[in-house]
Enzyme design. Structure first.
Site, mmCIF file in Angstrom:
data_model
loop_
_atom_site.group_PDB
_atom_site.id
_atom_site.type_symbol
_atom_site.label_atom_id
_atom_site.label_comp_id
_atom_site.label_asym_id
_atom_site.label_seq_id
_atom_site.Cartn_x
_atom_site.Cartn_y
_atom_site.Cartn_z
ATOM 1 N N ASN A 41 37.196 -12.081 -33.153
ATOM 2 C CA ASN A 41 37.081 -12.687 -31.824
ATOM 3 C C ASN A 41 36.285 -13.983 -31.980
ATOM 4 O O ASN A 41 35.072 -13.947 -32.138
ATOM 5 C CB ASN A 41 36.359 -11.712 -30.875
ATOM 6 C CG ASN A 41 36.081 -12.331 -29.515
ATOM 7 O OD1 ASN A 41 36.567 -13.420 -29.204
ATOM 8 N ND2 ASN A 41 35.296 -11.646 -28.697
ATOM 9 N N LYS A 49 35.668 -16.178 -29.863
ATOM 10 C CA LYS A 49 35.001 -16.592 -28.623
ATOM 11 C C LYS A 49 35.298 -18.089 -28.358
ATOM 12 O O LYS A 49 36.362 -18.565 -28.745
ATOM 13 C CB LYS A 49 33.507 -16.278 -28.687
ATOM 14 C CG LYS A 49 33.280 -14.795 -29.054
ATOM 15 C CD LYS A 49 31.900 -14.294 -28.848
ATOM 16 C CE LYS A 49 31.844 -12.817 -29.222
ATOM 17 N NZ LYS A 49 30.545 -12.240 -29.012
ATOM 18 N N HIS A 70 35.628 -7.545 -22.217
ATOM 19 C CA HIS A 70 34.491 -7.895 -23.071
ATOM 20 C C HIS A 70 33.247 -8.054 -22.196
ATOM 21 O O HIS A 70 33.340 -8.555 -21.073
ATOM 22 C CB HIS A 70 34.794 -9.188 -23.839
ATOM 23 C CG HIS A 70 33.832 -9.419 -24.959
ATOM 24 N ND1 HIS A 70 32.557 -9.877 -24.741
ATOM 25 C CD2 HIS A 70 33.942 -9.223 -26.308
ATOM 26 C CE1 HIS A 70 31.921 -9.963 -25.911
ATOM 27 N NE2 HIS A 70 32.750 -9.571 -26.877
ATOM 28 N N GLU A 86 30.981 -10.156 -22.240
ATOM 29 C CA GLU A 86 30.742 -11.539 -21.809
ATOM 30 C C GLU A 86 31.602 -11.873 -20.593
ATOM 31 O O GLU A 86 31.178 -12.603 -19.693
ATOM 32 C CB GLU A 86 31.019 -12.506 -22.981
ATOM 33 C CG GLU A 86 29.918 -12.392 -24.040
ATOM 34 C CD GLU A 86 30.362 -12.679 -25.458
ATOM 35 O OE1 GLU A 86 31.447 -13.244 -25.660
ATOM 36 O OE2 GLU A 86 29.606 -12.315 -26.385
ATOM 37 N N GLU A 116 31.303 -1.905 -27.891
ATOM 38 C CA GLU A 116 30.402 -2.999 -28.250
ATOM 39 C C GLU A 116 29.118 -2.887 -27.433
ATOM 40 O O GLU A 116 29.077 -3.356 -26.282
ATOM 41 C CB GLU A 116 31.070 -4.350 -27.949
ATOM 42 C CG GLU A 116 32.327 -4.603 -28.729
ATOM 43 C CD GLU A 116 32.595 -6.096 -28.909
ATOM 44 O OE1 GLU A 116 32.822 -6.505 -30.037
ATOM 45 O OE2 GLU A 116 32.530 -6.838 -27.913
ATOM 46 N N GLY A 159 25.930 -10.567 -31.034
ATOM 47 C CA GLY A 159 25.372 -11.883 -31.334
ATOM 48 C C GLY A 159 23.868 -11.874 -31.540
ATOM 49 O O GLY A 159 23.233 -12.921 -31.581
ATOM 50 N N SER A 207 27.432 -7.533 -34.078
ATOM 51 C CA SER A 207 26.733 -7.899 -35.328
ATOM 52 C C SER A 207 27.265 -7.152 -36.545
ATOM 53 O O SER A 207 26.516 -6.844 -37.470
ATOM 54 C CB SER A 207 25.218 -7.701 -35.178
ATOM 55 O OG SER A 207 24.710 -8.569 -34.187
HETATM 56 P P1 13P Z 1 29.106 -10.604 -32.931
HETATM 57 O O1 13P Z 1 29.864 -10.018 -34.090
HETATM 58 O O2 13P Z 1 28.882 -12.059 -33.041
HETATM 59 O O3 13P Z 1 27.869 -9.803 -32.635
HETATM 60 O O4 13P Z 1 30.056 -10.421 -31.652
HETATM 61 C C1 13P Z 1 30.639 -9.200 -31.418
HETATM 62 C C2 13P Z 1 31.633 -9.355 -30.337
HETATM 63 O O5 13P Z 1 31.291 -9.556 -29.202
HETATM 64 C C3 13P Z 1 33.056 -9.297 -30.714
HETATM 65 O O6 13P Z 1 33.863 -9.209 -29.586
#
Ligand code: 13P
Length: 260
Positions: free
Chosen positions: A9, A11, A98, A100, A170, A176, A216
């Site tokens: 992903n 982003k 997600h 976010e 997640e 992140g 992560s």
């Molecule tokens: P990170 O791997 O950067 O923590 O992000 C995970 C994520 O949100 C994947 O959709």
């Protein structure tokens, strides 16, 4: 053993040239592999065609995905992209729900469900994210939060629809932040999610459903995470932007499958 799935992903990262370079670099590095793992790249929507172009080649080692879709079918929805449009470009996977999008764009379980139904109607695999915040975990509410997310979305599907859905757990506190869920925490929640699927759809569906871990996940911890019995792969953010790290994560998935 069922194969693993590794989804990148991206982003909201990379300009056009960087996106081209990243795809080419991953493609080059995967050239000599005969992968059992399914790899999916989810760039920003505007680069979807870059990925579908590569993914449609005969010897491609990855599938094309995106990070969002409209809940609406078509029409006057300025700025939106429909599932039908994505299907017409041979996009195979789409992330929905997600954290976010839930946090910054008000994506509720009801909206996630609408998006999921649009995707299923267009033969695109929804990768439905769920997970709790740090406060919710500290308060011991993490199982309840995830159960509600599953019940308000997946529990309304028919078994035929459920067969085509993937789930990604997640935990928000691990996204992140560099703070990964321990393999035991990931396993505990994924086993719980599988038990929820079993309760509603039966044992076979629970066994067959792909449930991924995200948050992560990186080149160093992927092997241990993917070795957990209920972890069917990973949804990778930051590390999917670095070709060498992403390949190492795919290699971890391959190792687990081949060792079993
Ligand atoms: P990170 O791997 O950067 O923590 O992000 C995970 C994520 O949100 C994947 O959709």
């Amino acid at each position: 053993m069922k194969s693993k799935i590794v989804i990148g992903n991206w982003k909201m990262n990379k300009d056009f040239e960087e996106a081209e370079d990243l795809i080419s670099s991953i493609e080059e590095k995967l050239e000599n592999y005969n992968l059992a793992t399914e790899v999916v790249l989810c760039p920003p929507m505007v680069y979807a065609e870059l990925v579908t172009d590569h993914a449609s080649q005969d010897d491609s080692q990855f599938y094309a995905g995106v990070q969002n879709v409209s809940e609406y079918e078509n029409g006057a929805y300025t700025g939106e992209v429909s599932a039908e449009m994505l299907a017409s470009m041979d996009v195979s996977f789409c992330i929905i729900g997600h954290s976010e999008r839930r946090k910054y764009f008000g994506e509720t379980n009801a909206i996630v469900l609408k998006k999921m139904l649009r995707l299923l109607a267009n033969d695109i695999v929804p990768v439905m994210c769920c997970g709790e915040s740090l406060d919710e975990r500290k308060a011991g509410k993490h199982f309840d939060v995830v159960r509600q997310q599953i019940e308000e979305t997946l529990y309304t599907l028919t078994p035929e629809q459920m067969e085509n859905v993937m789930i990604a757990y997640e935990p928000i506190w691990a996204i992140g932040t560099g703070e990964t869920a321990t393999p035991a925490q990931a396993q505990e929640m994924l086993a719980y999610i599988r038990s929820l699927i079993e309760k509603k759809f039966g044992t076979q569906m629970a066994v067959d459903t792909y449930i991924l871990y995200g948050g992560s996940c990186n080149a160093k911890n992927a092997l241990e995470l993917f070795s957990q019995p209920d972890v069917d792969g990973g949804l990778i953010g930051g590390a999917s932007l670095k070709p060498d790290d992403f390949i190492k994560i795919i290699e971890a998935a391959e190792t687990v499958v081949k060792d079993n």
